[in-house]
Design a protein around this motif. Sequence first.
Motif, short mmCIF file in Angstrom:
data_model
loop_
_atom_site.label_atom_id
_atom_site.label_comp_id
_atom_site.label_asym_id
_atom_site.label_seq_id
_atom_site.Cartn_x
_atom_site.Cartn_y
_atom_site.Cartn_z
N ARG A 194 75.59 55.26 17.15
CA ARG A 194 76.69 54.34 16.81
C ARG A 194 78.02 55.05 16.64
NH1 ARG A 194 75.57 48.72 16.09
NH2 ARG A 194 73.38 48.58 15.55
N THR A 195 77.97 56.34 16.28
CA THR A 195 79.22 57.03 15.95
C THR A 195 79.81 57.77 17.15
OG1 THR A 195 78.24 57.39 13.79
CG2 THR A 195 80.27 58.56 14.23
N LEU A 196 78.92 58.43 17.92
CA LEU A 196 79.44 59.35 18.93
C LEU A 196 79.10 58.95 20.37
CD1 LEU A 196 78.53 62.77 17.26
CD2 LEU A 196 80.74 61.61 17.19
N LEU A 197 78.10 58.11 20.55
CA LEU A 197 77.63 57.84 21.92
C LEU A 197 77.94 56.41 22.34
CD1 LEU A 197 74.11 59.57 21.59
CD2 LEU A 197 76.29 60.62 22.24
N LYS A 198 78.07 56.23 23.63
CA LYS A 198 78.32 54.87 24.14
C LYS A 198 77.04 54.35 24.78
CE LYS A 198 81.76 56.32 26.81
NZ LYS A 198 81.89 57.71 26.37
N PRO A 199 76.81 53.04 24.78
CA PRO A 199 75.63 52.53 25.47
C PRO A 199 75.67 52.99 26.93
CG PRO A 199 76.71 50.78 24.23
CD PRO A 199 77.60 51.99 24.14
N GLY A 200 74.55 53.39 27.46
CA GLY A 200 74.49 53.86 28.85
C GLY A 200 74.78 55.35 28.97
N GLU A 201 75.10 56.00 27.85
CA GLU A 201 75.42 57.43 27.89
C GLU A 201 74.18 58.22 28.34
OE1 GLU A 201 78.29 58.53 25.36
OE2 GLU A 201 78.27 60.52 26.21
N VAL A 202 74.43 59.22 29.18
CA VAL A 202 73.31 60.02 29.71
C VAL A 202 72.99 61.16 28.74
CG1 VAL A 202 72.58 61.52 31.62
CG2 VAL A 202 73.96 59.48 32.09
N GLY A 203 71.71 61.37 28.49
CA GLY A 203 71.32 62.47 27.59
C GLY A 203 70.05 63.15 28.06
N TRP A 204 69.95 64.42 27.73
CA TRP A 204 68.73 65.16 28.08
C TRP A 204 67.71 65.04 26.94
CZ3 TRP A 204 71.11 70.70 29.17
CH2 TRP A 204 72.00 70.61 30.23
N VAL A 205 66.45 64.83 27.32
CA VAL A 205 65.37 64.93 26.31
C VAL A 205 64.32 65.89 26.85
CG1 VAL A 205 65.61 62.68 25.18
CG2 VAL A 205 64.25 62.84 27.26
N GLU A 206 63.61 66.53 25.95
CA GLU A 206 62.57 67.48 26.37
C GLU A 206 61.40 66.72 26.98
OE1 GLU A 206 63.02 70.89 22.89
OE2 GLU A 206 62.02 69.03 22.40
N GLU A 218 66.02 55.07 24.15
CA GLU A 218 66.01 54.08 25.23
C GLU A 218 66.33 52.70 24.68
OE1 GLU A 218 62.21 54.73 27.04
OE2 GLU A 218 63.03 56.22 28.44
N TYR A 219 65.71 52.40 23.54
CA TYR A 219 65.94 51.11 22.88
C TYR A 219 67.43 50.96 22.52
CZ TYR A 219 65.78 47.77 19.03
OH TYR A 219 66.02 46.72 18.20
N ALA A 220 68.04 52.09 22.15
CA ALA A 220 69.47 52.05 21.76
C ALA A 220 70.38 52.03 22.99
CB ALA A 220 69.79 53.25 20.88
N GLY A 221 69.80 51.97 24.18
CA GLY A 221 70.60 51.81 25.39
C GLY A 221 71.02 53.11 26.05
N MET A 222 70.46 54.23 25.64
CA MET A 222 70.84 55.51 26.25
C MET A 222 70.07 55.70 27.57
SD MET A 222 73.01 56.49 24.15
CE MET A 222 73.42 55.29 22.89
N GLN A 223 70.68 56.46 28.46
CA GLN A 223 70.04 56.72 29.75
C GLN A 223 69.50 58.14 29.71
OE1 GLN A 223 72.74 55.40 32.85
NE2 GLN A 223 71.43 56.56 34.26
N LEU A 224 68.20 58.29 29.68
CA LEU A 224 67.64 59.61 29.41
C LEU A 224 67.23 60.35 30.67
CD1 LEU A 224 65.51 58.74 26.24
CD2 LEU A 224 67.88 59.50 26.40
N THR A 225 67.52 61.64 30.67
CA THR A 225 67.06 62.52 31.74
C THR A 225 66.02 63.46 31.14
OG1 THR A 225 69.22 62.49 32.78
CG2 THR A 225 67.79 64.31 33.39
N PRO A 226 64.74 63.30 31.54
CA PRO A 226 63.74 64.22 31.01
C PRO A 226 63.93 65.61 31.61
CG PRO A 226 62.74 62.33 32.15
CD PRO A 226 64.18 62.31 32.48
N VAL A 227 64.04 66.62 30.77
CA VAL A 227 64.23 67.99 31.24
C VAL A 227 62.97 68.79 30.88
CG1 VAL A 227 65.67 70.06 31.04
CG2 VAL A 227 66.71 67.80 30.88
N PRO A 228 62.34 69.43 31.88
CA PRO A 228 61.09 70.14 31.58
C PRO A 228 61.28 71.26 30.56
CG PRO A 228 61.67 70.29 33.92
CD PRO A 228 62.77 69.56 33.26
N VAL A 229 60.18 71.57 29.85
CA VAL A 229 60.21 72.73 28.95
C VAL A 229 59.23 73.76 29.48
CG1 VAL A 229 60.86 71.48 26.85
CG2 VAL A 229 58.47 71.71 27.41
N ASP A 230 59.56 75.02 29.34
CA ASP A 230 58.60 76.08 29.67
C ASP A 230 58.39 76.91 28.40
OD1 ASP A 230 60.79 77.73 29.41
OD2 ASP A 230 61.03 78.09 31.56
N GLU A 231 57.87 78.13 28.53
CA GLU A 231 57.55 78.89 27.31
C GLU A 231 58.79 79.31 26.53
OE1 GLU A 231 57.63 81.39 30.84
OE2 GLU A 231 56.55 79.58 30.35
#
Length: 475
Positions: A194-206, A218-231
Amino acid sequence: MDMQQLHPDRSHEAPIFMQLYRRYREAINTGKLRPGDRVPSVRSLASELNLARGTVERAYQMLTSEGYFLARGPAGTVISPGLPSLAKPAATTPSKVSGKAAARPTSVASGHPRPLQLGLPALDAFPRKTWVRLAGRHLRSLDGAAMSYPDAQGQQSLRRAIAAYLGVSRGIACAHEQVFVTAGYRGALELICRTLLKPGEVGWVEDPGYLFARQFLEYAGMQLTPVPVDEEGMEVATGQQLAAKAGFAVVTPTHQSPLGMAMSLPRRLQLLDWASRNRAWVIEDDYDSEFRYHGQPLPPLKSLDRDGRVLYTGTFSKVLFPGLRLAYLIVPTSQVERFRNSANQLGGPGSPQQQATVADFMEQGHFARHLRRMRSLYAARRGYLVDALLQQFDDRLQIQSQAGGIHLLAKLTRRESDRTLAQAAQSDGLAIAALSQWQVRRSGHGGLLMGFANVTDAAMAQTLARRLQAAFQSR
Ligand SMILES: Cc1ncc(COP(=O)(O)O)c(C=O)c1O
């Protein structure tokens, strides 16, 4: 159910408490006893069957700790109302779950705790007496300030206690003005959205990553890009290739959720550099750094944050208990005013008396003492479950050696569906989760996630491992 049906056979080689335990389990599994049914008291069953009270007590303790029984103090013991109907496991056979149903958001487990439930701290080891004493004092005093509207940013006494704790234990220098107390981690995410992001804003998640954060964003309307994790943690370079202009990244650098590795220093610096250059936000979820069994944790990302791009979150769910619904967010000084405005609109975390109790608990040294005790307790409980799983499953499961936290990841070594296995275990009342549910892109073998904090001894761990094995075979 007639008590005489529980009569143990003295010539049987299994100990009497074990026979009693099994008879109850069977009665529950076959539907003779149903959720909510009352069971006789220890004293009356012992006298009816002519057994020592300790024998009945031992069976009842096992059934309670495994989630079959629910002890309600003076109101007596009942079959856990939260138990799924074990009489008809066929109705929920995993293969019949449609793809559509599987895609529905999963909710955080609520209600009565179940064996191996993720995210639950040791409920039996919580210092209830101290807590009730501190909480009682606040309830009794009920002065004008406690009855008036609370500060939407959180009680000042608690914010001061959190700032002091983070300074000492995590090397984070912050003032109480930067601390926002929130209703759980999702309350912190909501405040950030609510404070810093706009609906539809793209973000990385692990990927894999904490399922409930992904679902909430996702429920809050963010557009998520899954980014792989390694060791080394999140692959920042891959994130840059997939979505260089993302506005935020959510990471668990201390103890990746759910795989358990720490983000390496080069990756941390790379992530902070990307965030500074793109004016993106890094949401650092430091959810269980308090529990670490070997090695030194790296300092949090927040302590390396020169440009004020990191929003640091922590929770009381694992260090105290999740029913509190209290977490906190530390924001850069430059953003305090904006966050205060949002917090005022959203109404804050509520329950000032609970917050005041947490503040007292921290200030009076109970918190540090509790954490110290839990560290050694969890190391032992983790050991019980690991040993029992290795004994029962041999090389079918490969236990990942995690340096901390209160859950285990057991990787499947054969090509089996982790969802099918997890659902078979869930039909038997075991609250384990499938790794693939926490993953967007499938990769490698599946795994099983289980909480060990409430596995109180080696005997219980062995019983749970056997139940797990039986559930897998029954599918
Ligand atoms: C990765 C992760 N982040 C955050 C949390 C805290 O969530 P909450 O404060 O809503 O209980 C958890 C709790 O299980 C978690 O596993």
